[in-house]
Design a protein around this motif. Structure first.
Motif, PDB file in Angstrom:
ATOM      1  N   ILE A 122       0.869  -1.184   0.000  1.00 53.19           N
ATOM      2  CA  ILE A 122       0.000   0.000   0.000  1.00 53.19           C
ATOM      3  C   ILE A 122       0.907   1.236   0.000  1.00 53.19           C
ATOM      4  O   ILE A 122       1.738   1.394   0.898  1.00 53.19           O
ATOM      5  CB  ILE A 122      -0.924   0.050   1.238  1.00 53.19           C
ATOM      6  CG1 ILE A 122      -1.752  -1.230   1.368  1.00 53.19           C
ATOM      7  CG2 ILE A 122      -1.834   1.272   1.167  1.00 53.19           C
ATOM      8  CD1 ILE A 122      -2.615  -1.299   2.636  1.00 53.19           C
ATOM      9  N   VAL A 123       0.770   2.075  -1.023  1.00 53.58           N
ATOM     10  CA  VAL A 123       1.455   3.362  -1.023  1.00 53.58           C
ATOM     11  C   VAL A 123       0.453   4.382  -0.495  1.00 53.58           C
ATOM     12  O   VAL A 123      -0.632   4.552  -1.070  1.00 53.58           O
ATOM     13  CB  VAL A 123       1.966   3.743  -2.430  1.00 53.58           C
ATOM     14  CG1 VAL A 123       2.334   5.227  -2.501  1.00 53.58           C
ATOM     15  CG2 VAL A 123       3.185   2.897  -2.793  1.00 53.58           C
ATOM     16  N   ALA A 124       0.806   5.017   0.600  1.00 51.01           N
ATOM     17  CA  ALA A 124      -0.125   5.938   1.264  1.00 51.01           C
ATOM     18  C   ALA A 124       0.599   7.249   1.533  1.00 51.01           C
ATOM     19  O   ALA A 124       1.621   7.266   2.218  1.00 51.01           O
ATOM     20  CB  ALA A 124      -0.600   5.327   2.575  1.00 51.01           C
ATOM     21  N   CYS A 125       0.066   8.346   0.977  1.00 48.44           N
ATOM     22  CA  CYS A 125       0.759   9.630   1.109  1.00 48.44           C
ATOM     23  C   CYS A 125      -0.204  10.771   0.747  1.00 48.44           C
ATOM     24  O   CYS A 125      -1.371  10.533   0.441  1.00 48.44           O
ATOM     25  CB  CYS A 125       1.993   9.658   0.215  1.00 48.44           C
ATOM     26  SG  CYS A 125       1.709   9.026  -1.432  1.00 48.44           S
ATOM     27  N   VAL A 178       2.280  -7.291   4.713  1.00 51.01           N
ATOM     28  CA  VAL A 178       1.981  -6.066   3.969  1.00 51.01           C
ATOM     29  C   VAL A 178       3.096  -5.038   4.158  1.00 51.01           C
ATOM     30  O   VAL A 178       3.609  -4.878   5.267  1.00 51.01           O
ATOM     31  CB  VAL A 178       0.645  -5.440   4.451  1.00 51.01           C
ATOM     32  CG1 VAL A 178       0.267  -4.238   3.588  1.00 51.01           C
ATOM     33  CG2 VAL A 178      -0.479  -6.466   4.457  1.00 51.01           C
ATOM     34  N   LEU A 179       3.430  -4.371   3.058  1.00 48.58           N
ATOM     35  CA  LEU A 179       4.341  -3.216   3.117  1.00 48.58           C
ATOM     36  C   LEU A 179       3.493  -1.956   2.990  1.00 48.58           C
ATOM     37  O   LEU A 179       2.760  -1.809   1.999  1.00 48.58           O
ATOM     38  CB  LEU A 179       5.267  -3.261   1.917  1.00 48.58           C
ATOM     39  CG  LEU A 179       6.740  -3.569   2.098  1.00 48.58           C
ATOM     40  CD1 LEU A 179       7.405  -3.670   0.737  1.00 48.58           C
ATOM     41  CD2 LEU A 179       7.463  -2.591   2.990  1.00 48.58           C
ATOM     42  N   VAL A 180       3.576  -1.074   3.967  1.00 49.72           N
ATOM     43  CA  VAL A 180       2.932   0.245   3.861  1.00 49.72           C
ATOM     44  C   VAL A 180       4.047   1.263   3.628  1.00 49.72           C
ATOM     45  O   VAL A 180       4.967   1.360   4.436  1.00 49.72           O
ATOM     46  CB  VAL A 180       2.148   0.587   5.142  1.00 49.72           C
ATOM     47  CG1 VAL A 180       1.696   2.052   5.110  1.00 49.72           C
ATOM     48  CG2 VAL A 180       0.950  -0.329   5.313  1.00 49.72           C
ATOM     49  N   LEU A 210       3.918  -5.056   8.034  1.00 56.19           N
ATOM     50  CA  LEU A 210       2.969  -5.662   8.975  1.00 56.19           C
ATOM     51  C   LEU A 210       2.815  -7.134   8.623  1.00 56.19           C
ATOM     52  O   LEU A 210       2.753  -7.493   7.434  1.00 56.19           O
ATOM     53  CB  LEU A 210       1.602  -4.987   8.888  1.00 56.19           C
ATOM     54  CG  LEU A 210       1.574  -3.541   9.380  1.00 56.19           C
ATOM     55  CD1 LEU A 210       1.695  -2.580   8.219  1.00 56.19           C
ATOM     56  CD2 LEU A 210       0.295  -3.249  10.143  1.00 56.19           C
ATOM     57  N   GLU A 211       2.738  -7.990   9.666  1.00 51.48           N
ATOM     58  CA  GLU A 211       2.641  -9.431   9.420  1.00 51.48           C
ATOM     59  C   GLU A 211       1.613 -10.058  10.355  1.00 51.48           C
ATOM     60  O   GLU A 211       1.362  -9.558  11.467  1.00 51.48           O
ATOM     61  CB  GLU A 211       3.978 -10.115   9.704  1.00 51.48           C
ATOM     62  CG  GLU A 211       5.121  -9.668   8.838  1.00 51.48           C
ATOM     63  CD  GLU A 211       6.384 -10.482   9.127  1.00 51.48           C
ATOM     64  OE1 GLU A 211       6.409 -11.678   8.781  1.00 51.48           O
ATOM     65  OE2 GLU A 211       7.321  -9.917   9.717  1.00 51.48           O
TER      66      GLU A 211
END
Ligand code: CO8
Length: 373
Positions: A122-125, A178-180, A210-211
């Motif tokens: 998830i790319v969050a910005c 998950v990679l944020v 996150l795992e």
């Protein structure tokens, strides 16, 4: 429902540095230039003369002393006052993907994982540099992660809101790891000619992994205890930049297409909302503010953070309880609280509680309670 752990974090710091003094010198040169060019109109009362900025004001009003930027060329030139960023071809890696990947690699290394272990990015910005294809999917391809990826924008709360999305995806089984990623390139959206806001933002990228808890070694990472999101519409922090701009060439380049805010109003309106949000979140978990070893707060304004800390914990609070990074990094939109988490979480011991919280445009408020494993 699966339990979720934040098992790694990463930080990318841009190569160029700008002090308040350098920024103010350039702004004041622009003021002299503007006032000279408009001397006649100013004298006739048709145009208001511009006033100087000051480093002392900036530090006192915001706590910011310095910022990093991806590209410095142009920003300090009073004739230009924006970063001159050469466009890359569609075949090259985008700048935002590049810095996101750098932070992501560090987060993966901290989590002892390889890119192929990840099944959601998830790319969050606050801004993505284009609408599609998603930055997250470009990063997925470049890093070699599996599964799927998507972008999401919630201004300064993007990181905490994405952690909530990632946590929900793991809890309900649509992803295991998950990679944020928060690649915040804020400098192109700054109005360096606006005295009220020319000092506020810097560039940076952060990332967290996150795992599902069962996949993480005992004693590693921070378990997510609970999380909450809140939004309430306001025009007081706004940018009208968007894909409709070109359809009205008469307004396409006006200042409202850059970041602008009513800072005082934001301060007054947001603080009570933050208090209420955190009170309700803690009450729902039967936790007292004193239960927290560390608060990783949004990094917009030092005075705002001190109000939040005082409201929660009273006057006698050690600075390390709620560490500040905005003196060095300035406001980095959603990445600020994650920078604080990345730099100031290694000393927590098993059972210690921490609170990651963001607040900003929207309005939006996010809070994530974690426990060191
Ligand atoms: N130098 C000298 N004097 C100045 C300057 C300056 N640069 N700027 C203003 N002044 C003067 C004003 O003119 C005013 O003078 P007077 O009293 O004579 O009228 C006086 O200083 C006080 O001005 P303010 O009341 O505006 O000053 P504040 O104490 O309110 O401080 C702040 C201004 C620092 C902006 C403060 O209001 C603030 O930080 N508020 C909170 C805002 C906030 O948290 N916003 C969140 C934004 S971040 C976000 O949501 C993400 C958006 C997406 C990312 C965007 C990336 C680009």
């Amino acid at each position: 429902m699966k339990q979720v752990v934040i098992s790694g974090s990463g930080l990318y710091t841009p190569p160029h540095s700008i002090s308040n003094e350098a920024l103010v010198e350039s702004f004041n040169a622009y003021v002299d230039m503007f006032n000279l060019e408009n001397a006649g109109l100013i004298e006739q009362g048709h145009v208001a003369a511009l006033s100087y900025s000051s480093s002392e004001f900036i530090e006192k009003a915001s706590g910011i002393k310095h910022r990093y930027v991806m590209v410095k060329d142009g920003i300090l030139d009073p004739e230009i006052m924006m970063p001159l960023i050469p466009e890359r071809s569609s075949e090259e890696l985008s700048m935002q993907a590049e810095i996101g990947i750098d932070a992501a690699r560090m987060a993966l290394e901290n989590a002892n994982l390889k890119p192929e272990d990840i099944d959601l990015v998830i790319v969050a910005c606050a801004y993505t540099q284009r609408a599609y294809p998603a930055m997250a999917i470009e990063i997925q391809r470049e890093l070699g992660t599996r599964g799927y990826g998507y972008d999401m924008l919630v201004a300064c709360s993007s990181a905490t809101f994405a952690i909530v999305q990632a946590s929900n995806a793991i809890a309900t089984g649509s992803a295991k790891r998950v990679l944020v990623i928060n690649p915040e390139i804020c400098s192109p959206q700054m109005n360096y000619r606006d005295r009220d806001s020319h000092f506020i933002f810097g560039d940076v990228a952060t990332a967290v992994v996150l795992e599902e808890e069962s996949l993480v070694a005992e004693g590693k990472g921070f378990k997510i205890v609970s999380s909450r999101c809140f939004t309430d519409f306001s025009n007081n922090i706004r940018s009208n930049f968007g894909h409709l701009n070109r359809c009205d060439p008469s307004t396409a380049h006006q200042a409202d297409k850059l970041f602008h805010q009513q800072g005082r109003k934001v301060f007054k309106e947001l603080l009570p909302m933050i208090y209420q949000h955190l009170d309700e979140h803690l009450a729902a978990e039967a936790l007292k503010p004193q239960s927290f070893k560390r608060l990783w707060l949004h990094q917009a304004n030092i005075n705002m953070n001190q109000f939040v800390v005082r409201k929660l914990l009273g006057d006698d609070v050690l600075p390390e309880t709620a560490p500040t990074v905005l003196d060095e990094y300035a406001n980095t939109a959603s990445a600020g609280s994650v920078i604080a988490f990345h730099k100031y979480s290694a000393d927590l011991e098993a059972g210690d509680l921490g609170l990651l919280s963001s607040f900003g445009a929207g309005y939006s408020i996010g809070s994530v309670i974690v426990k060191k494993r």
